[in-house]
Motif scaffolding. Structure first.
Motif, PDB file in Angstrom:
ATOM      1  N   SER A 256       0.829  -1.200   0.000  1.00  0.00           N
ATOM      2  CA  SER A 256       0.000   0.000   0.000  1.00  0.00           C
ATOM      3  C   SER A 256       0.861   1.247   0.000  1.00  0.00           C
ATOM      4  CB  SER A 256      -0.906   0.019   1.240  1.00  0.00           C
ATOM      5  OG  SER A 256      -1.772  -1.087   1.267  1.00  0.00           O
TER       6      SER A 256
ATOM      7  N   VAL B 143      -8.940   0.344 -10.835  1.00  0.00           N
ATOM      8  CA  VAL B 143      -8.572   0.598  -9.433  1.00  0.00           C
ATOM      9  C   VAL B 143      -9.749   0.452  -8.483  1.00  0.00           C
ATOM     10  CG1 VAL B 143      -6.708   2.150 -10.117  1.00  0.00           C
ATOM     11  CG2 VAL B 143      -8.955   3.109  -9.485  1.00  0.00           C
TER      12      VAL B 143
ATOM     13  N   ARG C 249      -9.693  -0.939  -4.818  1.00  0.00           N
ATOM     14  CA  ARG C 249      -8.306  -0.940  -4.313  1.00  0.00           C
ATOM     15  C   ARG C 249      -7.838   0.466  -3.912  1.00  0.00           C
ATOM     16  NH1 ARG C 249      -4.152  -2.278  -7.617  1.00  0.00           N
ATOM     17  NH2 ARG C 249      -5.165  -1.503  -9.506  1.00  0.00           N
ATOM     18  N   PHE C 250      -8.298   1.479  -4.607  1.00  0.00           N
ATOM     19  CA  PHE C 250      -7.862   2.859  -4.360  1.00  0.00           C
ATOM     20  C   PHE C 250      -9.032   3.671  -3.814  1.00  0.00           C
ATOM     21  CE2 PHE C 250      -4.322   3.163  -7.846  1.00  0.00           C
ATOM     22  CZ  PHE C 250      -3.759   1.992  -7.367  1.00  0.00           C
TER      23      PHE C 250
ATOM     24  N   MET D 290      -3.837   3.825  -1.829  1.00  0.00           N
ATOM     25  CA  MET D 290      -3.704   2.732  -2.776  1.00  0.00           C
ATOM     26  C   MET D 290      -3.351   1.458  -2.026  1.00  0.00           C
ATOM     27  SD  MET D 290      -1.582   4.674  -5.807  1.00  0.00           S
ATOM     28  CE  MET D 290      -0.093   4.790  -4.825  1.00  0.00           C
ATOM     29  N   SER D 291      -4.095   0.412  -2.255  1.00  0.00           N
ATOM     30  CA  SER D 291      -3.813  -0.868  -1.623  1.00  0.00           C
ATOM     31  C   SER D 291      -3.850  -1.963  -2.685  1.00  0.00           C
ATOM     32  CB  SER D 291      -4.819  -1.147  -0.506  1.00  0.00           C
ATOM     33  OG  SER D 291      -6.130  -1.176  -1.013  1.00  0.00           O
ATOM     34  N   SER D 292      -3.394  -3.136  -2.291  1.00  0.00           N
ATOM     35  CA  SER D 292      -3.321  -4.283  -3.218  1.00  0.00           C
ATOM     36  C   SER D 292      -2.647  -3.862  -4.522  1.00  0.00           C
ATOM     37  CB  SER D 292      -4.716  -4.846  -3.482  1.00  0.00           C
ATOM     38  OG  SER D 292      -5.332  -5.258  -2.283  1.00  0.00           O
ATOM     39  N   LEU D 293      -1.541  -3.170  -4.402  1.00  0.00           N
ATOM     40  CA  LEU D 293      -0.867  -2.640  -5.584  1.00  0.00           C
ATOM     41  C   LEU D 293      -0.333  -3.750  -6.461  1.00  0.00           C
ATOM     42  CD1 LEU D 293       0.834   0.397  -3.896  1.00  0.00           C
ATOM     43  CD2 LEU D 293      -0.622   0.525  -5.921  1.00  0.00           C
ATOM     44  N   LYS D 294      -0.360  -3.490  -7.765  1.00  0.00           N
ATOM     45  CA  LYS D 294       0.097  -4.436  -8.769  1.00  0.00           C
ATOM     46  C   LYS D 294       1.225  -3.801  -9.570  1.00  0.00           C
ATOM     47  CE  LYS D 294      -4.720  -5.908  -9.376  1.00  0.00           C
ATOM     48  NZ  LYS D 294      -5.823  -6.087 -10.364  1.00  0.00           N
TER      49      LYS D 294
ATOM     50  N   ASP E 234       0.411  -1.005 -11.828  1.00  0.00           N
ATOM     51  CA  ASP E 234       0.099   0.315 -11.262  1.00  0.00           C
ATOM     52  C   ASP E 234       1.308   1.240 -11.309  1.00  0.00           C
ATOM     53  OD1 ASP E 234      -1.850  -1.336  -8.744  1.00  0.00           O
ATOM     54  OD2 ASP E 234      -2.607  -0.249 -10.503  1.00  0.00           O
TER      55      ASP E 234
END
Length: 121
Positions: A17, A63, A66-67, A82-86, A89
């Protein structure tokens, strides 16, 4: 006028995150829309999330869930949690704001300088 300064970018592992901040030089009540965009190398700048003056938020499909975009009136700032970033991203993230400058509805737009987010796999 309408200076925007982003911060909070950095390097994070996938699944992690980050919270981006955008500080405005004037009260954010002056803006009818504020938003976060991003641009990856070789790609066009794209909308990530926006919030209107009445608090309505919109998110890009990639997003959603997640965002989260939020406003801080006391500090004249907006944030992008921002979480669970890939890895996809990974991009430069830009703060955007627009305000009405005439009774005819003309608008002025403002951009920050961007903050880099890099997500490693």
């Amino acid at each position: 006028q309408g200076q925007l300064v982003e911060s909070g970018g950095g390097l994070v592992q996938a699944g992690g995150s980050l919270r981006l901040s955008c500080s405005a030089s004037r009260s954010i009540l002056n803006f009818d829309t504020m938003a976060w965009y991003r641009q990856a190398p070789g790609s066009q700048r794209e909308l990530v999330a926006r919030v209107t003056s009445d608090g309505i938020t919109n998110y890009a499909e990639f997003v959603k869930g997640r965002f989260t975009i939020s406003r801080d009136f006391a500090n004249n700032a907006i944030y992008l949690q921002m979480s669970s970033l890939k890895p996809e991203d990974t991009a430069a993230y830009y703060c955007y704001a627009q305000r009405v400058i005439s009774v005819e509805g003309a608008r002025a737009t403002h951009w920050g300088q961007g903050t880099q987010v890099t997500v490693s796999s």
